[in-house]
Design a protein around this motif. Structure first.
Motif, short mmCIF file in Angstrom:
data_model
loop_
_atom_site.label_atom_id
_atom_site.label_comp_id
_atom_site.label_asym_id
_atom_site.label_seq_id
_atom_site.Cartn_x
_atom_site.Cartn_y
_atom_site.Cartn_z
N TYR A 29 0.85 -1.19 0.00
CA TYR A 29 0.00 0.00 0.00
C TYR A 29 0.88 1.23 0.00
CZ TYR A 29 0.87 0.48 5.07
OH TYR A 29 1.47 0.63 6.30
N GLU A 30 0.29 2.37 -0.32
CA GLU A 30 1.03 3.63 -0.29
C GLU A 30 0.22 4.69 0.45
OE1 GLU A 30 1.24 5.75 -4.18
OE2 GLU A 30 0.29 3.93 -4.96
N THR A 31 0.90 5.74 0.85
CA THR A 31 0.26 6.86 1.55
C THR A 31 0.27 8.07 0.63
OG1 THR A 31 1.14 6.00 3.64
CG2 THR A 31 0.30 8.26 3.66
N ARG A 32 -0.90 8.69 0.49
CA ARG A 32 -1.01 9.90 -0.35
C ARG A 32 -1.75 10.99 0.42
NH1 ARG A 32 -3.80 7.05 -5.49
NH2 ARG A 32 -2.16 5.54 -6.02
N THR A 33 -1.23 12.21 0.33
CA THR A 33 -1.95 13.37 0.85
C THR A 33 -2.45 14.17 -0.34
OG1 THR A 33 -0.62 13.44 2.86
CG2 THR A 33 -1.79 15.45 2.26
N TYR A 34 -3.78 14.14 -0.52
CA TYR A 34 -4.40 14.85 -1.64
C TYR A 34 -4.58 16.32 -1.28
CZ TYR A 34 -5.26 10.70 -4.41
OH TYR A 34 -5.09 9.57 -5.18
N HIS A 35 -4.31 17.18 -2.25
CA HIS A 35 -4.44 18.62 -2.05
C HIS A 35 -5.91 19.03 -2.08
CE1 HIS A 35 -0.17 18.76 -4.06
NE2 HIS A 35 -0.19 18.07 -2.94
N VAL A 36 -6.19 20.26 -1.66
CA VAL A 36 -7.56 20.79 -1.72
C VAL A 36 -8.01 20.83 -3.18
CG1 VAL A 36 -9.02 22.78 -1.22
CG2 VAL A 36 -7.17 22.19 0.35
N THR A 37 -9.18 20.25 -3.47
CA THR A 37 -9.66 20.19 -4.86
C THR A 37 -11.17 20.24 -4.89
OG1 THR A 37 -9.37 17.78 -4.65
CG2 THR A 37 -7.81 18.94 -6.05
N ASN A 38 -11.71 20.61 -6.07
CA ASN A 38 -13.14 20.56 -6.32
C ASN A 38 -13.48 19.33 -7.15
OD1 ASN A 38 -14.24 22.99 -5.08
ND2 ASN A 38 -13.02 24.14 -6.56
N TRP A 39 -14.57 18.71 -6.77
CA TRP A 39 -15.08 17.54 -7.48
C TRP A 39 -16.56 17.78 -7.77
CZ3 TRP A 39 -12.28 12.58 -7.70
CH2 TRP A 39 -11.00 12.67 -7.19
N VAL A 40 -17.10 17.06 -8.75
CA VAL A 40 -18.54 17.07 -8.98
C VAL A 40 -19.05 15.69 -8.60
CG1 VAL A 40 -18.27 16.49 -11.46
CG2 VAL A 40 -20.38 17.57 -10.64
N SER A 41 -20.15 15.66 -7.83
CA SER A 41 -20.55 14.41 -7.17
C SER A 41 -22.06 14.22 -7.23
CB SER A 41 -20.12 14.44 -5.69
OG SER A 41 -18.74 14.65 -5.56
N THR A 42 -22.46 12.98 -7.00
CA THR A 42 -23.87 12.66 -6.79
C THR A 42 -23.94 11.53 -5.77
OG1 THR A 42 -25.96 12.07 -7.89
CG2 THR A 42 -23.98 10.98 -8.72
N THR A 43 -24.95 11.58 -4.90
CA THR A 43 -25.08 10.59 -3.83
C THR A 43 -26.32 9.73 -4.06
OG1 THR A 43 -23.96 12.02 -2.22
CG2 THR A 43 -25.34 10.28 -1.33
N LEU A 44 -26.13 8.42 -3.92
CA LEU A 44 -27.23 7.48 -4.10
C LEU A 44 -27.30 6.56 -2.88
CD1 LEU A 44 -25.30 7.44 -6.99
CD2 LEU A 44 -27.53 6.75 -7.81
N SER A 45 -28.50 6.09 -2.58
CA SER A 45 -28.68 5.12 -1.51
C SER A 45 -29.07 3.79 -2.10
CB SER A 45 -29.76 5.59 -0.53
OG SER A 45 -29.36 6.78 0.10
N GLY A 46 -28.64 2.70 -1.46
CA GLY A 46 -29.02 1.38 -1.97
C GLY A 46 -28.17 0.30 -1.34
N MET A 47 -28.35 -0.91 -1.85
CA MET A 47 -27.64 -2.07 -1.33
C MET A 47 -26.49 -2.48 -2.25
SD MET A 47 -29.65 -2.99 1.32
CE MET A 47 -29.43 -4.72 1.60
N GLN A 48 -26.56 -2.08 -3.52
CA GLN A 48 -25.62 -2.58 -4.52
C GLN A 48 -24.60 -1.51 -4.91
OE1 GLN A 48 -25.61 -5.77 -5.47
NE2 GLN A 48 -27.36 -6.13 -4.12
N TRP A 49 -23.33 -1.80 -4.62
CA TRP A 49 -22.23 -0.87 -4.89
C TRP A 49 -22.09 -0.64 -6.40
CZ3 TRP A 49 -17.11 -1.64 -1.71
CH2 TRP A 49 -16.22 -0.60 -1.97
N ASP A 50 -22.06 -1.70 -7.20
CA ASP A 50 -21.83 -1.57 -8.64
C ASP A 50 -22.97 -0.82 -9.32
OD1 ASP A 50 -19.42 -2.86 -8.45
OD2 ASP A 50 -20.21 -4.83 -8.98
N ALA A 51 -24.21 -1.09 -8.90
CA ALA A 51 -25.36 -0.41 -9.50
C ALA A 51 -25.30 1.09 -9.21
CB ALA A 51 -26.66 -1.00 -8.95
N ALA A 52 -24.91 1.44 -7.99
CA ALA A 52 -24.78 2.85 -7.62
C ALA A 52 -23.69 3.53 -8.45
CB ALA A 52 -24.47 2.97 -6.13
N MET A 53 -22.58 2.82 -8.66
CA MET A 53 -21.48 3.36 -9.48
C MET A 53 -21.97 3.65 -10.90
SD MET A 53 -18.38 3.92 -8.28
CE MET A 53 -17.25 3.66 -9.63
N ASN A 54 -22.71 2.72 -11.49
CA ASN A 54 -23.18 2.89 -12.87
C ASN A 54 -24.14 4.06 -13.00
OD1 ASN A 54 -21.67 0.70 -13.74
ND2 ASN A 54 -23.32 -0.77 -13.48
#
Length: 204
Positions: A29-54
């Motif tokens: 494994y490796e250690t990374r410190t990510y800098h301050v950044t902007n992302w665009v996101s969406t949040t979903l609820s459910g039981m299935q990880w892959d379905a939420a990703m799609n």
């Protein structure tokens, strides 16, 4: 459209968020410190990880194709991350936040999303422990790799936050060779350690 689609399909030359690499404690494994950044996101609820990703991916791909207030096309970036906030029990829904990194040219002023379920997220600096693995990822494989990462951290006596955790993917489904996937576990900061210790003391 073709350029963005081509980037999404072949994952070449994509911008990545900048980070500072830490000392490598071990080879798994490796250690990374990510800098301050902007992302665009969406949040979903459910039981299935892959379905939420799609589902999340499709919403965010629509955003970069121009479904935003400026109607501008935004370059595809990597990785696509998925933050997982697990449900309280095996039959409880989890929360999945799927995110695209906003490219450098839009970092200071990202276009506002038109879809009410898509939002801009400013990520403060954070440190993550990262395990990288290849092949085509799926929910079971991600969970196995996450468990291996946590076992490595426990082996090394490293303090970490067990949830939420992240999965990161760098490649489209059409890329067959040299695929890159990651799982991230966040470093436990001193403040969190102190809070955890106080909670343990209260229980005694």
């Amino acid at each position: 459209m073709m350029k963005t689609l081509g980037q999404a399909l072949f994952s070449s030359g994509l911008q990545n968020p900048k980070y500072t690499a830490g000392d490598k404690k071990d080879q798994d494994y490796e250690t990374r410190t990510y800098h301050v950044t902007n992302w665009v996101s969406t949040t979903l609820s459910g039981m299935q990880w892959d379905a939420a990703m799609n589902t999340g991916f499709r919403k965010l791909f629509s955003y970069i194709q121009g479904n935003n207030h400026n109607k501008v096309k935004v370059e595809m970036t990597a990785p696509v991350t998925c933050r997982v906030d697990p449900g309280a029990g095996p039959a409880c829904e989890s929360q999945f936040t799927v995110s695209f990194y906003v490219p450098e040219e839009h970092q200071d002023n990202p276009p506002a999303p038109s879809d009410p379920e898509v939002f801009l997220e400013n990520r403060k600096e954070f440190t993550a422990y990262v395990r990288t693995f290849g092949g085509f990822s799926n929910e079971n494989l991600k969970r196995e790799e996450l468990l291996k990462l946590m076992e490595s951290l426990q082996r090394d006596g490293v303090q970490y936050v067990d949830k939420p955790f992240y999965a990161a993917g760098y490649d489209s489904p059409f890329k067959l060779m040299n695929r890159r996937n990651e799982v991230w576990v966040l470093k436990q900061e001193e403040q969190q350690q102190q809070q955890q210790q106080e909670e343990q003391e209260e229980q005694v």
